[in-house]
Design an enzyme around this catalytic site. Structure first.
Site, PDB file in Angstrom:
ATOM      1  CG  ASN A 151       4.858   0.743   0.739  1.00  0.00           C
ATOM      2  OD1 ASN A 151       4.703   1.651  -0.072  1.00  0.00           O
ATOM      3  ND2 ASN A 151       4.115  -0.340   0.743  1.00  0.00           N
ATOM      4  CE  LYS A 174       0.376  14.117   1.259  1.00  0.00           C
ATOM      5  NZ  LYS A 174       1.479  13.754   2.170  1.00  0.00           N
ATOM      6  N   PRO A 175       4.532  13.592  -1.563  1.00  0.00           N
ATOM      7  CG  PRO A 175       6.672  14.210  -0.854  1.00  0.00           C
ATOM      8  CD  PRO A 175       5.477  14.726  -1.599  1.00  0.00           C
ATOM      9  CB  SER A 228      -4.205   2.969   4.568  1.00  0.00           C
ATOM     10  OG  SER A 228      -4.639   4.289   4.788  1.00  0.00           O
ATOM     11  CD  GLU A 249      -3.083   0.583  -7.792  1.00  0.00           C
ATOM     12  OE1 GLU A 249      -2.660  -0.515  -7.426  1.00  0.00           O
ATOM     13  OE2 GLU A 249      -3.865   0.723  -8.739  1.00  0.00           O
ATOM     14  CB  CYS A 283       0.122  -3.090  -0.928  1.00  0.00           C
ATOM     15  SG  CYS A 283       0.911  -3.004  -2.545  1.00  0.00           S
ATOM     16  CD  GLU A 442       3.679  -4.967  -8.059  1.00  0.00           C
ATOM     17  OE1 GLU A 442       3.866  -5.907  -7.265  1.00  0.00           O
ATOM     18  OE2 GLU A 442       3.539  -3.790  -7.709  1.00  0.00           O
TER      19      GLU A 442
HETATM   20  P1  NDP Z   1      -1.620   6.274   4.252  1.00  0.00           P
HETATM   21  O1  NDP Z   1      -2.935   6.011   3.641  1.00  0.00           O
HETATM   22  O2  NDP Z   1      -1.549   6.582   5.690  1.00  0.00           O
HETATM   23  O3  NDP Z   1      -0.935   7.551   3.533  1.00  0.00           O
HETATM   24  C1  NDP Z   1      -0.686   7.564   2.143  1.00  0.00           C
HETATM   25  C2  NDP Z   1      -0.559   8.997   1.679  1.00  0.00           C
HETATM   26  O4  NDP Z   1      -1.822   9.646   1.815  1.00  0.00           O
HETATM   27  C3  NDP Z   1       0.431   9.815   2.488  1.00  0.00           C
HETATM   28  O5  NDP Z   1       1.085  10.707   1.623  1.00  0.00           O
HETATM   29  C4  NDP Z   1      -0.478  10.553   3.455  1.00  0.00           C
HETATM   30  O6  NDP Z   1       0.055  11.750   3.963  1.00  0.00           O
HETATM   31  C5  NDP Z   1      -1.658  10.851   2.543  1.00  0.00           C
HETATM   32  N1  NDP Z   1      -2.893  11.159   3.241  1.00  0.00           N
HETATM   33  C6  NDP Z   1      -3.283  10.794   4.500  1.00  0.00           C
HETATM   34  N2  NDP Z   1      -4.523  11.282   4.759  1.00  0.00           N
HETATM   35  C7  NDP Z   1      -4.915  11.964   3.657  1.00  0.00           C
HETATM   36  C8  NDP Z   1      -6.094  12.688   3.302  1.00  0.00           C
HETATM   37  N3  NDP Z   1      -7.122  12.789   4.129  1.00  0.00           N
HETATM   38  N4  NDP Z   1      -6.164  13.251   2.094  1.00  0.00           N
HETATM   39  C9  NDP Z   1      -5.147  13.155   1.216  1.00  0.00           C
HETATM   40  N5  NDP Z   1      -3.999  12.486   1.485  1.00  0.00           N
HETATM   41  C10 NDP Z   1      -3.891  11.894   2.684  1.00  0.00           C
HETATM   42  O7  NDP Z   1      -0.716   5.062   3.832  1.00  0.00           O
HETATM   43  P2  NDP Z   1       0.773   4.748   4.256  1.00  0.00           P
HETATM   44  O8  NDP Z   1       1.689   5.836   3.798  1.00  0.00           O
HETATM   45  O9  NDP Z   1       0.765   4.384   5.702  1.00  0.00           O
HETATM   46  O10 NDP Z   1       1.104   3.460   3.353  1.00  0.00           O
HETATM   47  C11 NDP Z   1       0.758   2.197   3.752  1.00  0.00           C
HETATM   48  C12 NDP Z   1      -0.509   1.739   3.073  1.00  0.00           C
HETATM   49  O11 NDP Z   1      -0.387   1.846   1.673  1.00  0.00           O
HETATM   50  C13 NDP Z   1      -0.801   0.272   3.340  1.00  0.00           C
HETATM   51  O12 NDP Z   1      -2.154   0.075   3.647  1.00  0.00           O
HETATM   52  C14 NDP Z   1      -0.460  -0.407   2.023  1.00  0.00           C
HETATM   53  O13 NDP Z   1      -1.113  -1.605   1.827  1.00  0.00           O
HETATM   54  C15 NDP Z   1      -0.801   0.643   1.038  1.00  0.00           C
HETATM   55  N6  NDP Z   1      -0.065   0.454  -0.209  1.00  0.00           N
HETATM   56  C16 NDP Z   1      -0.715  -0.024  -1.309  1.00  0.00           C
HETATM   57  C17 NDP Z   1      -0.042  -0.275  -2.482  1.00  0.00           C
HETATM   58  C18 NDP Z   1      -0.767  -0.751  -3.694  1.00  0.00           C
HETATM   59  O14 NDP Z   1      -0.174  -0.713  -4.763  1.00  0.00           O
HETATM   60  N7  NDP Z   1      -2.006  -1.185  -3.603  1.00  0.00           N
HETATM   61  C19 NDP Z   1       1.405  -0.068  -2.579  1.00  0.00           C
HETATM   62  C20 NDP Z   1       1.982   0.473  -1.393  1.00  0.00           C
HETATM   63  C21 NDP Z   1       1.258   0.694  -0.241  1.00  0.00           C
HETATM   64  P3  NDP Z   1       0.987  11.762   5.272  1.00  0.00           P
HETATM   65  O15 NDP Z   1       1.308  10.363   5.647  1.00  0.00           O
HETATM   66  O16 NDP Z   1       2.160  12.519   4.812  1.00  0.00           O
HETATM   67  O17 NDP Z   1       0.209  12.465   6.331  1.00  0.00           O
END
Ligand code: NDP
Length: 478
Positions: A151, A174-175, A228, A249, A283, A442
């Site tokens: 995001n 890792k993006p 997430s 986070e 988020c 923030e």
């Molecule tokens: P995801 O949790 O789906 O993915 C985040 C990252 O984790 C991606 O790079 C993803 O890889 C990777 N990932 C997925 N599964 C695994 C695993 N088993 N082990 C290691 N890495 C893994 O989140 P989103 O990208 O969908 O982002 C949205 C979420 O992020 C929302 O819930 C939002 O609230 C939260 N968020 C929180 C923030 C905060 O500061 N608290 C700020 C921004 C977002 P890939 O997708 O490439 O498969």
């Protein structure tokens, strides 16, 4: 972007031959933009090994020298700001104005973290013994794995690598597979500097492959993850065998409390900004409203008008938009399903409420739902889309109780002219952040951290910086 670029993993300052099997598409029109690698196990190993190899010498340099590299990268980000903003908009879908803010904020963040170089401190503690000094030193953790969401993909690189590097760690990023282009472009800028090889590395791939290889690896000393709750929980399990330190986070379900004495115009403007920004995919932004009954009708009417006036579409094809598409088809389906479920449970659509007819992109209408109740999923689960559910409450007590009754605890906001109501809410809301009479966004000198399932640890400011260190207490008896 017309040319389809094949990116390669960035390990020890070299772009290494990789199999570019992941397609990256523009969510506004589904156009193919680039192909990026699915990192092999050997490449993840190589990236961690490069980071490990570089770490000792990197940490041995004066912090001010390490900060110098962050400043050089910040300057390159600024020089390329317009190009980077267009790339971010193309792969992520946010409007260009917001992409520009993200790029400039990223450069400022790199500079801000560099400024800590001369302010990193330990402590000298009083001893119980004669002739003894006790020193609390702060040391780098070693190798950091930074795992990013899609995001705010560009800013999140800096939010992880800048505090990591200035405190003497090295990093493997890792993006998200949704938005890797900007990360490889960041790596290109890094490669133009003389940053020592191995200090900053990028491997791309899915969570199930590259993500898991990083989080299960014994050679990683800190997993700094933004994403997430479900993924955070899986990462905790992956980290458990090695007892790897975690900084998580995670998601949010930010309540906005609108009291009867609020400046309604201001509240409507701020809540709209919080819901429309990045198409509601943030988020920390307003995800549910509790409004006092006395002003509920007025507020709902104004909120609906404000959301209905939101201009949205393909941010690279149309000018002056407030909002772009959702990130992908799954996100669009999820938002549509959540709204259908809510209306099935009695919520009333005041504006929006449907997938938008905007060609091949993943667009949803800006939506306001009234008549929501605390047992509805739309008031409890993260929507991550441009949908605002509203529940009427009798007073501040009820609003605070409902706000706290959530598995999330990241941010919250309150709209009131009463100082005592604002103070009570600040004291009683159980959240990492509370915004009074302003939108949720923030500051880099704050501390972005959540209660309950919203995370462990936090980012930004002094407290976020020290998350990348461990303490070492030394007792010297002479
Ligand atoms: P995801 O949790 O789906 O993915 C985040 C990252 O984790 C991606 O790079 C993803 O890889 C990777 N990932 C997925 N599964 C695994 C695993 N088993 N082990 C290691 N890495 C893994 O989140 P989103 O990208 O969908 O982002 C949205 C979420 O992020 C929302 O819930 C939002 O609230 C939260 N968020 C929180 C923030 C905060 O500061 N608290 C700020 C921004 C977002 P890939 O997708 O490439 O498969």
């Amino acid at each position: 972007m017309t040319e389809i670029i094949h990116y390669q993993n960035f390990i020890a300052n070299a772009f290494v031959p990789s199999d570019p099997s992941i397609e990256v598409r523009n969510p506004a029109n589904n156009q193919l933009l680039a192909r990026v690698p699915e990192a092999s196990g050997e490449q993840v190993e190589a990236a961690i090994a490069a980071a490990r190899h570089a770490q000792k010498n990197w940490a041995a340099r004066p912090a001010i020298e390490r900060a110098g590299y962050l400043r050089k990268i910040a300057s390159k980000v600024r020089d390329n700001a317009e190009r980077l903003a267009h790339l971010i908009t193309a792969e992520q879908g946010k409007v260009l104005g917001l992409a520009r803010v993200e790029v400039n904020f990223t450069a400022d963040y790199l500079d801000y973290m560099a400024e800590w170089a001369r302010r990193l401190e330990g402590e000298v503690l009083t001893s119980d013994r004669v002739g003894e000094n006790i020193f609390l030193l702060r040391k780098p953790l070693g190798v950091v794995a930074g795992i990013l969401p899609w995001n705010f993909p560009f800013f999140l690189i800096a939010r992880k690598m800048a505090p990591a590097l200035v405190t003497g760690n090295t990093i493997v990023i890792k993006p998200s597979e949704e938005t890797p282009i900007n990360c490889f472009e960041f790596a290109r800028l890094v490669a133009e500097t003389d940053l020592p090889p191995g200090v900053f590395n990028v491997v791309s791939g899915t969570g199930a492959t590259a993500g898991q290889r990083l989080t299960r690896h014994a050679g990683v000393d800190l997993i700094s993850f933004t994403g997430s709750v479900d993924t955070g929980s899986r990462i905790m399990a992956a980290a458990a065998p090695n007892i790897t330190k975690l900084n998580l986070e995670l998601g949010g379900k930010a309540p906005a409390i609108v009291l009867a004495d609020a400046d309604l115009e201001l509240a409507v403007k701020a809540v709209t900004a919080s819901r429309v920004i990045n198409t509601g995919q943030v988020c920390n932004c307003a995800e549910r409203v509790y409004v006092e009954r006395k002003v509920a009708d007025q507020f709902i009417e104004q909120m609906a008008a404000s959301m209905a006036a939101t201009r949205y579409g393909d941010p690279l094809a149309e000018d002056d938009l407030d909002m772009g598409p959702l990130i992908n088809q799954a996100a669009l389906d999820k938002v549509a399903q959540m709204v259908r479920t809510a209306t099935g449970q009695g919520a009333e659509v005041v504006t929006g409420g449907a997938v938008a007819d905007k060609g091949a992109g993943f667009h949803y209408q800006p939506t306001v739902l009234a008549g929501c109740g605390s047992d509805m999923a739309i008031m409890r689960q993260e929507i991550f889309g441009p949908v605002l559910p509203i529940q009427i409450v009798e007073d501040l007590d009820e609003a605070i109780a409902l706000a706290n009754d959530s598995e999330y605890g990241l941010t919250s906001s309150v709209y009131t002219r009463s100082l005592s109501a604002a103070m009570r809410a600040s004291n009683e809301l159980d959240f990492g952040e509370t915004y009074i009479n302003r939108e949720n966004f923030e500051a880099m000198q704050g501390f972005h951290a959540g209660a309950r399932k919203s995370g462990i640890g936090g980012a930004d400011g002094k407290h976020g910086l020290y998350e990348y260190t461990h303490t070492h207490v030394v007792y010297i008896q002479i």
